[in-house]
Design an enzyme around this catalytic site. Structure first.
Site, PDB file in Angstrom:
ATOM      1  N   LYS A 174      -2.003 -11.005  -6.025  1.00 51.17           N
ATOM      2  CA  LYS A 174      -0.633 -10.704  -5.555  1.00 51.17           C
ATOM      3  C   LYS A 174      -0.611 -10.370  -4.066  1.00 51.17           C
ATOM      4  O   LYS A 174       0.388 -10.593  -3.382  1.00 51.17           O
ATOM      5  CB  LYS A 174       0.014  -9.619  -6.411  1.00 51.17           C
ATOM      6  CG  LYS A 174      -0.595  -8.225  -6.314  1.00 51.17           C
ATOM      7  CD  LYS A 174       0.016  -7.369  -5.222  1.00 51.17           C
ATOM      8  CE  LYS A 174      -0.783  -6.103  -4.996  1.00 51.17           C
ATOM      9  NZ  LYS A 174      -0.389  -5.365  -3.800  1.00 51.17           N
TER      10      LYS A 174
ATOM     11  N   THR B 254       5.385  -6.343  -4.249  1.00 51.33           N
ATOM     12  CA  THR B 254       4.844  -6.591  -2.903  1.00 51.33           C
ATOM     13  C   THR B 254       5.470  -7.818  -2.237  1.00 51.33           C
ATOM     14  O   THR B 254       5.470  -7.901  -1.017  1.00 51.33           O
ATOM     15  CB  THR B 254       3.302  -6.714  -2.932  1.00 51.33           C
ATOM     16  OG1 THR B 254       2.897  -7.262  -4.154  1.00 51.33           O
ATOM     17  CG2 THR B 254       2.641  -5.393  -2.798  1.00 51.33           C
TER      18      THR B 254
HETATM   19  O1  LIG Z   1      -0.665  -2.617  -4.039  1.00 44.10           O
HETATM   20  C1  LIG Z   1       0.268  -2.027  -3.540  1.00 44.10           C
HETATM   21  C2  LIG Z   1       1.413  -1.553  -4.316  1.00 44.10           C
HETATM   22  O2  LIG Z   1       1.248  -1.761  -5.687  1.00 44.10           O
HETATM   23  C3  LIG Z   1       0.292  -1.795  -2.073  1.00 44.10           C
HETATM   24  O3  LIG Z   1       0.605  -2.979  -1.441  1.00 44.10           O
HETATM   25  P1  LIG Z   1       0.139  -3.242   0.058  1.00 44.10           P
HETATM   26  O4  LIG Z   1      -1.353  -3.064   0.074  1.00 44.10           O
HETATM   27  O5  LIG Z   1       0.589  -4.626   0.377  1.00 44.10           O
HETATM   28  O6  LIG Z   1       0.815  -2.206   0.916  1.00 44.10           O
END
Ligand SMILES: O=C(CO)COP(=O)(O)O
Ligand SMILES: NC(=O)C1=CN([C@@H]2O[C@H](COP(=O)(O)OP(=O)(O)OC[C@H]3O[C@@H](n4cnc5c(N)ncnc54)[C@H](OP(=O)(O)O)[C@@H]3O)[C@@H](O)[C@H]2O)C=CC1
Length: 310
Positions: free
Chosen positions: A171, A228
């Site tokens: 993701k 995300t």
């Molecule tokens: O995994 C995350 C939220 O579930 C954090 O996302 P980021 O690392 O893109 O900030």
């Protein structure tokens, strides 16, 4: 803080003594989580030996640092202790999943993976969310869910460890693409299409790994993908938006950790090896490595041959 809900004596080990000292003094991580106090039950420590008494450890470090951290921890971890992987990524070079890295470096531990939609700042504020905790032993997963769930941080159990870690790793790569679409103002419809086609890539890849489709449709797959790919709060999404506005890959992270930037190449190599097409992730990797620019990637994705949806 979640682990210290209704509990004391939770050791928070960090590798920078000066950072640990500041945390102990200020009871707040001013750089990363300003205004959000450390729970009273958390005891910051720079001494690795302080984890020796722990029966449950949470590994919350960048995926590319996991091997080094676990290797250093290994002499202090008791046999049978549980190591819960919280990092979302695949090791570059070796293309190992985090559970493989930890199994190699910490053979005395039982391994679990925690993943799902959970921005640290939201969780720290006590805003509600739900995530998946996976362990191959269902009884262990059940026990950990009961141990760590709070009213606002709900853990659902799974025994599909690989499915959970694949969803969490992939993701981040797809969120970079969603950030690029946002940065180029392609609109809400494009974002939804990208999430759906990105999810199709995840499902195809998951099938090649033999993971359960239900896992990928759950919190650590679709749940975290939607989060995300839909929020500038995500560092991966923010990286994509910065790339779309013309920033160079190295500068575009603004010093923040964007796991997808490290995982993209590994994901693409794994997919190629398995004969699985993941064009969105491939475009992200090609942009990050300077082989194409954002405009060329958008053009290539729009010009793909028309085919059946599945
Ligand atoms: O995994 C995350 C939220 O579930 C954090 O996302 P980021 O690392 O893109 O900030
Ligand atoms: N932040 C979030 O909202 C969420 C993050 N995650 C995942 O958790 C993992 C960590 O993310 P996050 O906490 O945000 O990342 P950070 O960049 O804040 O790093 C976490 C900690 O790891 C330390 N660290 C970095 N490199 C090393 C190293 N080589 N040895 C020892 N410690 C090291 C950092 O210290 P320092 O910076 O001082 O070097 C920091 O204290 C990622 O895989 C992420 O995807 C999962 C869900 C939510």
């Amino acid at each position: 803080n979640v682990a210290a809900t209704g509990r004391s004596g939770v050791v928070l080990w960090g590798h920078r003594p000066e950072h640990v000292a500041a945390l102990a003094r200020e009871r707040e991580n001013r750089a990363a989580l300003p205004g959000l106090p450390l729970a009273a039950g958390v005891a910051p420590s720079a001494d690795l030996a302080s984890v020796a008494a722990a029966s449950v450890l949470l590994g919350v470090v960048p995926a590319q640092a996991m091997r080094e951290v676990v290797r250093r921890l290994a002499p202090h971890v008791s046999p049978g202790a549980v190591f819960i992987i919280c990092a979302k990524g695949i090791e570059r070079g070796t293309r190992r999943f985090m559970s493989e890295v930890v199994a190699e470096e910490l053979p005395q531990a039982q391994i679990a993976v925690l993943s799902g939609p959970s921005f640290a700042a939201d969780v720290c504020r006590g805003l509600p969310t739900a995530v998946t905790l996976a362990a191959e032993d269902e009884e262990l997963a059940r026990r950990l869910c009961e141990l760590l769930s709070t009213r606002s941080f709900r853990l659902y159990r799974s025994t599909d460890l690989r499915g959970v870690e694949l969803g969490g790793a992939a993701k981040n790569v797809l969120a970079i693409a969603a950030g690029m679409a946002e940065g180029r103002a392609l609109g809400a419809s494009a974002r939804a299409a990208l999430i759906a086609r990105g999810f199709a890539e995840l499902m195809r890849l998951g099938k090649s790994f033999g993971v359960r489709q239900e896992t990928l449709m759950g919190l650590s797959g679709l749940g975290d993908l939607v989060l995300t790919c839909g929020s500038a709060q995500s560092r991966n999404f923010a990286l994509g938006a910065a790339l779309a506005s013309g920033e160079a890959p190295l500068a575009a992270t603004h010093g923040k950790l964007a796991e997808g930037a490290f995982t993209a190449a590994a994901l693409v190599e794994m997919a190629r090896e398995r004969g699985v097409e993941i064009p969105i992730a491939e475009a992200v990797d090609a942009i990050l490595t300077g082989r194409i620019d954002v405009d060329q990637a958008i053009e290539a994705l729009l010009m793909r041959p028309l085919k059946a949806e599945a």
